[in-house]
Design a protein around this motif. Sequence first.
Motif, PDB file in Angstrom:
ATOM      1  N   VAL A  41       0.854  -1.190   0.000  1.00  0.00           N
ATOM      2  CA  VAL A  41       0.000   0.000   0.000  1.00  0.00           C
ATOM      3  C   VAL A  41       0.889   1.238   0.000  1.00  0.00           C
ATOM      4  N   ALA A  42       0.534   2.232  -0.835  1.00  0.00           N
ATOM      5  CA  ALA A  42       1.312   3.469  -0.886  1.00  0.00           C
ATOM      6  C   ALA A  42       1.222   4.214   0.451  1.00  0.00           C
ATOM      7  N   ALA A  43       2.143   5.138   0.645  1.00  0.00           N
ATOM      8  CA  ALA A  43       2.149   5.927   1.883  1.00  0.00           C
ATOM      9  C   ALA A  43       0.832   6.672   2.044  1.00  0.00           C
ATOM     10  N   ILE A  44       0.378   6.726   3.281  1.00  0.00           N
ATOM     11  CA  ILE A  44      -0.886   7.396   3.603  1.00  0.00           C
ATOM     12  C   ILE A  44      -0.639   8.414   4.715  1.00  0.00           C
ATOM     13  N   THR A  45      -1.167   9.627   4.552  1.00  0.00           N
ATOM     14  CA  THR A  45      -1.127  10.649   5.597  1.00  0.00           C
ATOM     15  C   THR A  45      -2.530  11.178   5.827  1.00  0.00           C
ATOM     16  N   THR A  46      -2.963  11.197   7.064  1.00  0.00           N
ATOM     17  CA  THR A  46      -4.283  11.732   7.395  1.00  0.00           C
ATOM     18  C   THR A  46      -4.179  12.562   8.673  1.00  0.00           C
ATOM     19  N   LYS A  47      -5.053  13.549   8.795  1.00  0.00           N
ATOM     20  CA  LYS A  47      -5.050  14.429   9.962  1.00  0.00           C
ATOM     21  C   LYS A  47      -6.440  14.501  10.566  1.00  0.00           C
ATOM     22  N   PHE A  48      -6.477  14.755  11.863  1.00  0.00           N
ATOM     23  CA  PHE A  48      -7.754  15.002  12.530  1.00  0.00           C
ATOM     24  C   PHE A  48      -7.510  15.912  13.736  1.00  0.00           C
ATOM     25  N   LYS A  49      -8.537  16.642  14.118  1.00  0.00           N
ATOM     26  CA  LYS A  49      -8.440  17.568  15.255  1.00  0.00           C
ATOM     27  C   LYS A  49      -9.400  17.130  16.341  1.00  0.00           C
ATOM     28  N   LEU A  50      -8.897  17.085  17.575  1.00  0.00           N
ATOM     29  CA  LEU A  50      -9.734  16.694  18.702  1.00  0.00           C
ATOM     30  C   LEU A  50     -10.665  17.840  19.102  1.00  0.00           C
ATOM     31  N   LEU A  51     -11.817  17.485  19.597  1.00  0.00           N
ATOM     32  CA  LEU A  51     -12.774  18.464  20.083  1.00  0.00           C
ATOM     33  C   LEU A  51     -12.198  19.173  21.304  1.00  0.00           C
ATOM     34  N   ASP A  52     -12.243  20.509  21.315  1.00  0.00           N
ATOM     35  CA  ASP A  52     -11.766  21.293  22.453  1.00  0.00           C
ATOM     36  C   ASP A  52     -12.838  21.273  23.536  1.00  0.00           C
ATOM     37  N   VAL A  53     -12.539  20.630  24.640  1.00  0.00           N
ATOM     38  CA  VAL A  53     -13.503  20.546  25.740  1.00  0.00           C
ATOM     39  C   VAL A  53     -12.955  21.198  27.007  1.00  0.00           C
ATOM     40  N   THR A  54     -11.863  21.968  26.866  1.00  0.00           N
ATOM     41  CA  THR A  54     -11.211  22.568  28.030  1.00  0.00           C
ATOM     42  C   THR A  54     -11.472  24.065  28.066  1.00  0.00           C
ATOM     43  N   GLY A  55     -12.033  24.555  29.169  1.00  0.00           N
ATOM     44  CA  GLY A  55     -12.283  25.978  29.314  1.00  0.00           C
ATOM     45  C   GLY A  55     -11.009  26.737  29.641  1.00  0.00           C
ATOM     46  N   PRO A  56     -10.993  28.042  29.398  1.00  0.00           N
ATOM     47  CA  PRO A  56      -9.811  28.845  29.717  1.00  0.00           C
ATOM     48  C   PRO A  56      -9.600  28.945  31.220  1.00  0.00           C
ATOM     49  N   SER A  57      -8.348  29.115  31.605  1.00  0.00           N
ATOM     50  CA  SER A  57      -8.027  29.322  33.018  1.00  0.00           C
ATOM     51  C   SER A  57      -7.263  30.629  33.166  1.00  0.00           C
ATOM     52  N   LEU A  58      -7.335  31.198  34.363  1.00  0.00           N
ATOM     53  CA  LEU A  58      -6.704  32.487  34.627  1.00  0.00           C
ATOM     54  C   LEU A  58      -5.219  32.291  34.861  1.00  0.00           C
ATOM     55  N   ALA A  59      -4.396  33.017  34.075  1.00  0.00           N
ATOM     56  CA  ALA A  59      -2.945  32.920  34.215  1.00  0.00           C
ATOM     57  C   ALA A  59      -2.406  33.967  35.182  1.00  0.00           C
ATOM     58  N   SER A  60      -2.974  35.160  35.160  1.00  0.00           N
ATOM     59  CA  SER A  60      -2.525  36.224  36.062  1.00  0.00           C
ATOM     60  C   SER A  60      -3.577  37.314  36.108  1.00  0.00           C
ATOM     61  N   GLN A  61      -3.451  38.187  37.110  1.00  0.00           N
ATOM     62  CA  GLN A  61      -4.349  39.323  37.207  1.00  0.00           C
ATOM     63  C   GLN A  61      -3.591  40.535  37.742  1.00  0.00           C
ATOM     64  N   SER A  62      -4.076  41.702  37.366  1.00  0.00           N
ATOM     65  CA  SER A  62      -3.497  42.954  37.831  1.00  0.00           C
ATOM     66  C   SER A  62      -4.629  43.922  38.168  1.00  0.00           C
ATOM     67  N   PRO A  63      -4.612  44.495  39.380  1.00  0.00           N
ATOM     68  CA  PRO A  63      -3.652  44.303  40.480  1.00  0.00           C
ATOM     69  C   PRO A  63      -3.601  42.838  40.919  1.00  0.00           C
ATOM     70  N   ALA A  64      -2.490  42.471  41.518  1.00  0.00           N
ATOM     71  CA  ALA A  64      -2.342  41.091  41.990  1.00  0.00           C
ATOM     72  C   ALA A  64      -3.329  40.806  43.111  1.00  0.00           C
ATOM     73  N   ASP A  65      -3.685  39.546  43.246  1.00  0.00           N
ATOM     74  CA  ASP A  65      -4.554  39.140  44.346  1.00  0.00           C
ATOM     75  C   ASP A  65      -3.870  39.477  45.669  1.00  0.00           C
ATOM     76  N   GLY A  66      -4.577  40.205  46.540  1.00  0.00           N
ATOM     77  CA  GLY A  66      -4.020  40.588  47.835  1.00  0.00           C
ATOM     78  C   GLY A  66      -3.171  41.839  47.797  1.00  0.00           C
ATOM     79  N   ALA A  67      -3.081  42.510  46.638  1.00  0.00           N
ATOM     80  CA  ALA A  67      -2.262  43.719  46.524  1.00  0.00           C
ATOM     81  C   ALA A  67      -2.806  44.818  47.426  1.00  0.00           C
ATOM     82  N   THR A  68      -1.921  45.682  47.908  1.00  0.00           N
ATOM     83  CA  THR A  68      -2.305  46.815  48.750  1.00  0.00           C
ATOM     84  C   THR A  68      -1.792  48.105  48.123  1.00  0.00           C
ATOM     85  N   GLY A  69      -2.372  49.221  48.553  1.00  0.00           N
ATOM     86  CA  GLY A  69      -1.922  50.511  48.051  1.00  0.00           C
ATOM     87  C   GLY A  69      -2.231  50.734  46.583  1.00  0.00           C
ATOM     88  N   VAL A  70      -3.276  50.089  46.073  1.00  0.00           N
ATOM     89  CA  VAL A  70      -3.634  50.192  44.653  1.00  0.00           C
ATOM     90  C   VAL A  70      -4.286  51.552  44.379  1.00  0.00           C
TER      91      VAL A  70
END
Length: 211
Positions: A41-70
């Motif tokens: 059989v000749a070479a075969i290449t196929t692609k597929f994409k998985l369903l995105d089932v993951t919600g976004p998560s928070l990487a950082s925030q500004s002001p920082a959590d617990g910041a003072t003097g804002v």
Amino acid sequence: SGKVLTVDLSSALDVGIVGYTYTVDLDAGFVTDAASPANDVAAITTKFKLLDVTGPSLASQSPADGATGVSSTSTIVLTFNEDVVAGAGNIEVRAVTSGVVQTIAARDTTQVNVNGKVVTITPLKQLPSAQSGETYKVLVDAAAITDVSSELNQFAGLGATDYSFDVADTVAPKLASGSPLVPAHNAVGVSLTTTVSLTFAEEVAVDVTAS
């Protein structure tokens, strides 16, 4: 078996945060027919994409959590781990001492700007300080922020104990209500041994450099 080639994976596929695309490559000759001699059989290449089932998560925030003097003019910036869009929910900015709540629709472009992974919240009302500063809590509905996938997976949101910061105290001390002055203002017949006192609405200190 027969006409079907089944590939058993050693581990589960990882969906990733945006739904990974996988490529399957079969080299020429990896599969043959049952003839003698066998036909490759000749070479075969196929692609597929998985369903995105993951919600976004928070990487950082500004002001920082617990910041003072804002600063009371600060914007609130939430940075996520993937590109996001505004959803149907609300964002609340709550002043703990005064009890004032600003409710902002996530899709209110006059107060919320979404650019890629970054959500910038600029309340129309400043974050005023109370007599001894003010603590602000930022709450985000689960439906307020989603990813950009076709599934629109939701951010889990922020509850009342997840994110807070303190705005700097910029309010000068004031005399307490009631009878803060001893002797009272315009009092007469005051004893020569009377102690003069002033009661303020917050704790104070003496500036020894002031004249």
